[in-house]
Design a protein around this motif. Structure first.
Motif, PDB file in Angstrom:
ATOM      1  N   LYS A 144     -22.386 -54.581 -63.489  1.00  0.00           N
ATOM      2  CA  LYS A 144     -23.584 -53.753 -63.566  1.00  0.00           C
ATOM      3  C   LYS A 144     -23.467 -52.556 -64.507  1.00  0.00           C
ATOM      4  N   GLY A 145     -22.225 -52.122 -64.812  1.00  0.00           N
ATOM      5  CA  GLY A 145     -22.044 -50.914 -65.596  1.00  0.00           C
ATOM      6  C   GLY A 145     -21.956 -49.691 -64.701  1.00  0.00           C
ATOM      7  N   GLU A 154     -23.469 -46.616 -64.556  1.00  0.00           N
ATOM      8  CA  GLU A 154     -24.641 -45.903 -64.062  1.00  0.00           C
ATOM      9  C   GLU A 154     -25.338 -46.637 -62.923  1.00  0.00           C
ATOM     10  N   SER A 155     -25.276 -47.950 -62.915  1.00  0.00           N
ATOM     11  CA  SER A 155     -26.042 -48.744 -61.941  1.00  0.00           C
ATOM     12  C   SER A 155     -25.319 -48.954 -60.616  1.00  0.00           C
ATOM     13  N   VAL A 204     -18.766 -56.976 -68.991  1.00  0.00           N
ATOM     14  CA  VAL A 204     -19.542 -55.906 -69.592  1.00  0.00           C
ATOM     15  C   VAL A 204     -18.533 -55.250 -70.517  1.00  0.00           C
ATOM     16  N   MET A 260     -18.900 -49.877 -72.103  1.00  0.00           N
ATOM     17  CA  MET A 260     -18.905 -49.203 -70.820  1.00  0.00           C
ATOM     18  C   MET A 260     -18.268 -47.825 -70.919  1.00  0.00           C
ATOM     19  N   LYS A 284     -20.448 -45.213 -72.581  1.00  0.00           N
ATOM     20  CA  LYS A 284     -21.528 -44.705 -71.745  1.00  0.00           C
ATOM     21  C   LYS A 284     -21.042 -43.705 -70.705  1.00  0.00           C
TER      22      LYS A 284
END
Length: 205
Positions: A36-37, A39-40, A110, A115, A118
Motif C-alpha cells: 500500500k505504501g 501513507e496508506s 512497491v 517508497m 515519499k
C-alpha cells in the motif's frame, strides 16, 4: 501486602508458539507497507493484520516511522539472506539467477526507491543512511555471485557491481502490466527465464 506489579500499558503477553509478537507485527507491517505504501498504512491496520491490539503495536514501535524503518530493514535483511542461500546452492550460475528472479517476482512490489522518496521527510539522516546501507548490501551480495561466476569462468564481466544493478533493474520489467489482464509476461516463471536469458546473452562465455 504488596500489590502485583503491573505490566506497561499495551505490552502483550509473550507468545507460546510461533514468532515473538514483535516479529509478527513486523511481518504484518512489511506486507502492508509493500502493498500500500507508507501513507496508506495505519497502525490500526497493522494491529488487525497482526492479531494484536493497537496498544501492543505502539509498545514495540512508538511511531509509524519507527515501524516502517524496522519492517523495511527486516525485509532487506531477509532478501539479502535469501540471495546468499540461493547463490550457495549447487548448479549453474544461470540457474541460480533464474531462481533469484523467480523469488523476487513472487513478492508484490512497491518499488523501494519510490517508497523511500515519499517517506524521506519523515526520516532522520541516520535512518535514511541505514536504508541505503541495507539496500546497497543486496547489490554487494549479488556482486559476490557475479564475481564467483567470473572466477569459475561461467561468465565474462568487467564490472560485477554494475552487472548486479542492471540485473535488479531488469527484474522490474518482469512486474510490468498494462491492465490486470494484460501483462508483459504470462507468468512469473516466464518472466524470470526471459529476463535472465536476455542478460545471459551479454555475459556468458
Amino acid at each position: 501486602m504488596k500489590s502485583p506489579k503491573k505490566r506497561p500499558l499495551g505490552r502483550p503477553s509473550g507468545q507460546q508458539e510461533g514468532l515473538p509478537t514483535s516479529k509478527t507485527i513486523l511481518h504484518a507491517a512489511s506486507k502492508l507497507f509493500i502493498e500500500k505504501g507508507f501513507e496508506s498504512v495505519s497502525m490500526n491496520q497493522v494491529a488487525e493484520l497482526s492479531g494484536v491490539t493497537k496498544a501492543a503495536v505502539y509498545y514495540y514501535f512508538p511511531t509509524k516511522t519507527e515501524l516502517f524503518m524496522a519492517s523495511m530493514l527486516e525485509v532487506l535483511s531477509f532478501v539479502n539472506e535469501r540471495i546468499r542461500t540461493i547463490l550457495e546452492q549447487p548448479g549453474s550460475f544461470r540457474s541460480r539467477l533464474v531462481n533469484i528472479a523467480t523469488n523476487y517476482l513472487k513478492i508484490p512490489q512497491v518499488h523501494m526507491d519510490g517508497m523511500v522518496e515519499k517517506v524521506r521527510h519523515h526520516l532522520s539522516p541516520e535512518q535514511q543512511e541505514s536504508l541505503i546501507i541495507h539496500e546497497n548490501a543486496l547489490y554487494q551480495r549479488l556482486q559476490e555471485g557475479f564475481d564467483a561466476a567470473v572466477r569459475n569462468e561461467e561468465i565474462i564481466c568487467n564490472d560485477s557491481f554494475i552487472a548486479a544493478h542492471i540485473f535488479v533493474s531488469m527484474l522490474k520489467v518482469g512486474e510490468r502490466k498494462y491492465t490486470d489482464d494484460n501483462k508483459l509476461f504470462a507468468s512469473i516463471e516466464e518472466a524470470a527465464e526471459g529476463i535472465v536469458s536476455f542478460l545471459w546473452r551479454g555475459i556468458h562465455k
